[in-house]
Motif scaffolding. Structure first.
Motif, PDB file in Angstrom:
ATOM      1  N   SER A 148       0.828  -1.200   0.000  1.00 16.69           N
ATOM      2  CA  SER A 148       0.000   0.000   0.000  1.00 16.69           C
ATOM      3  C   SER A 148       0.866   1.255   0.000  1.00 16.69           C
ATOM      4  N   LEU A 149       1.997   1.211   0.710  1.00 17.68           N
ATOM      5  CA  LEU A 149       2.925   2.339   0.722  1.00 17.68           C
ATOM      6  C   LEU A 149       3.503   2.573  -0.676  1.00 17.68           C
ATOM      7  N   ILE A 150       3.874   1.487  -1.346  1.00 15.65           N
ATOM      8  CA  ILE A 150       4.400   1.602  -2.713  1.00 15.65           C
ATOM      9  C   ILE A 150       3.352   2.222  -3.630  1.00 15.65           C
TER      10      ILE A 150
ATOM     11  N   ASN B 255      -6.722  -1.149   0.393  1.00 17.62           N
ATOM     12  CA  ASN B 255      -6.651  -0.941   1.836  1.00 17.62           C
ATOM     13  C   ASN B 255      -7.492  -1.975   2.594  1.00 17.62           C
ATOM     14  N   LEU B 256      -8.662  -2.308   2.028  1.00 16.04           N
ATOM     15  CA  LEU B 256      -9.492  -3.350   2.640  1.00 16.04           C
ATOM     16  C   LEU B 256      -8.774  -4.698   2.613  1.00 16.04           C
ATOM     17  N   ALA B 257      -8.070  -4.969   1.499  1.00 21.63           N
ATOM     18  CA  ALA B 257      -7.323  -6.228   1.398  1.00 21.63           C
ATOM     19  C   ALA B 257      -6.177  -6.263   2.402  1.00 21.63           C
ATOM     20  N   VAL B 258      -5.528  -5.123   2.602  1.00 21.96           N
ATOM     21  CA  VAL B 258      -4.433  -5.063   3.580  1.00 21.96           C
ATOM     22  C   VAL B 258      -4.970  -5.336   4.982  1.00 21.96           C
ATOM     23  N   ILE B 259      -6.124  -4.744   5.314  1.00 21.40           N
ATOM     24  CA  ILE B 259      -6.722  -4.978   6.635  1.00 21.40           C
ATOM     25  C   ILE B 259      -7.048  -6.464   6.804  1.00 21.40           C
ATOM     26  N   ALA B 260      -7.609  -7.064   5.744  1.00 23.28           N
ATOM     27  CA  ALA B 260      -7.925  -8.501   5.816  1.00 23.28           C
ATOM     28  C   ALA B 260      -6.661  -9.323   6.030  1.00 23.28           C
ATOM     29  N   ALA B 261      -5.570  -8.954   5.339  1.00 28.67           N
ATOM     30  CA  ALA B 261      -4.307  -9.686   5.498  1.00 28.67           C
ATOM     31  C   ALA B 261      -3.780  -9.569   6.916  1.00 28.67           C
TER      32      ALA B 261
END
Length: 318
Positions: A51-53, A170-176
């Motif tokens: 997400s930062l990238i 961002n939703l995928a990152v939260i899920a991860a």
């Protein structure tokens, strides 16, 4: 004169909205980079890194969009009599390159983490940052869509697609983060990162295709061309039309056609009829510049429509 002044004022408002959207995009990207960098250093999550990238590429893309919109809004000059509108699709094409590049880098990093897993630290901090990112991005996308509805900006549309993708990312990152924290399986984090990279590639392809269509002067959609023909043929003095050509130059549409009128009309009468047709088209397509060539009805001459039809038959025959 009053109508011209009103049109100029509306164009100025559109220009201010475009600029405001680009400034907002750059501001949001800078804020998210700072927040996600802190979260990555704290958690060492590759999903947050992804997400930062993406936010870093967003910043570059947003700066390109800002410059592209600024150039596109310049009025026509001696060297660019059609204006500078194609700076917008050029900016959108550059965005596609940034997105694709970030996806390739992310894929490399995720594959590396699959073979060399790293435990995520303090996932709750990462989740908090991602929720903050979602809230900020939702506000930006809502504003961008308002600007797009008003101006039809292609560059801002590509930027909005970029940030809309960030919402899902961002939703995928939260899920991860949640799943990795619950299961303790570190490879879930890079697997989600690979999914995000695939999403970025698809988005880059869509942006690039739309940009290239504009740069290559692709015709407007069939529905718009049909509407143009209906408007022209609805005028009682129209006897026919041919060689309709349309293109999108970024911030301006161009509509060109040959209008067939009775040969007995005087030049002044034909001019008045043409003005009425042009006004009706401009009302239906406010961002268009309309160019109409008058011809006597029944005149037999070389036509673009005929050449295109013949070329189509030759391709089918071969």
């Amino acid at each position: 004169m009053a109508e011209t002044i009103g049109d100029d004022a509306e164009q100025d408002d559109d220009g201010r909205l475009r600029r405001a959207a680009t400034y907002a995009s750059v501001g949001v990207a800078l804020t998210l980079i700072a927040a996600k960098l802190a979260a990555y250093l704290y958690t060492e999550s590759v999903s947050i890194l992804s997400s930062l990238i993406d936010s870093s590429s967003d910043l570059l893309a947003s700066v390109v969009t800002l410059l592209g919109v600024r150039v596109a809004l310049r009025p026509p000059d001696r060297s660019h009599r059609y204006g500078h509108g194609k700076a917008e699709p050029l900016a959108a094409l550059a965005q596609a390159a940034f997105v694709a590049g970030s996806a390739v880098f992310l894929t490399y990093e995720a594959i590396n983490r699959l073979f060399n897993p790293v435990a995520i630290q303090e996932s709750s901090a990462g989740i908090a940052v991602m929720v903050f990112s979602i809230v900020l991005t939702v506000g930006l996308v809502a504003f961008q869509r308002r600007v797009i509805r008003r101006t039809g900006s292609m560059a801002i549309g590509a930027d909005s697609l970029h940030y809309s993708g960030d919402l899902f990312m961002n939703l995928a990152v939260i899920a991860a983060l949640v799943l990795t924290g619950m299961t303790g399986i570190p490879i879930l984090d890079p697997l989600f990162a690979l999914g995000i990279a695939a999403f970025l590639i698809v988005g880059a392809f869509r942006i690039a295709k739309g940009s290239l269509d504009t740069l290559m002067d692709r015709e407007l959609p069939h529905g718009d061309r049909k509407r143009i023909r209906e408007i022209v043929m609805a005028h009682p003095a129209t006897r026919g039309m041919h060689d309709l050509r349309t293109r999108n130059a970024g911030i301006t549409l161009f509509i060109e056609l040959h209008l067939e009128l009775d040969s007995e009309l005087t030049l002044a009468e034909a001019h008045d009829i043409t003005d009425e047709v042009e006004c009706r088209l401009t009302e239906a397509f406010p961002q268009a510049e309309v160019i109409v060539h008058q011809e006597p009805f029944g005149l037999s001459d070389d036509r673009l429509d005929t050449r295109i039809a013949e070329a189509g038959r030759l391709r089918r025959g071969s």
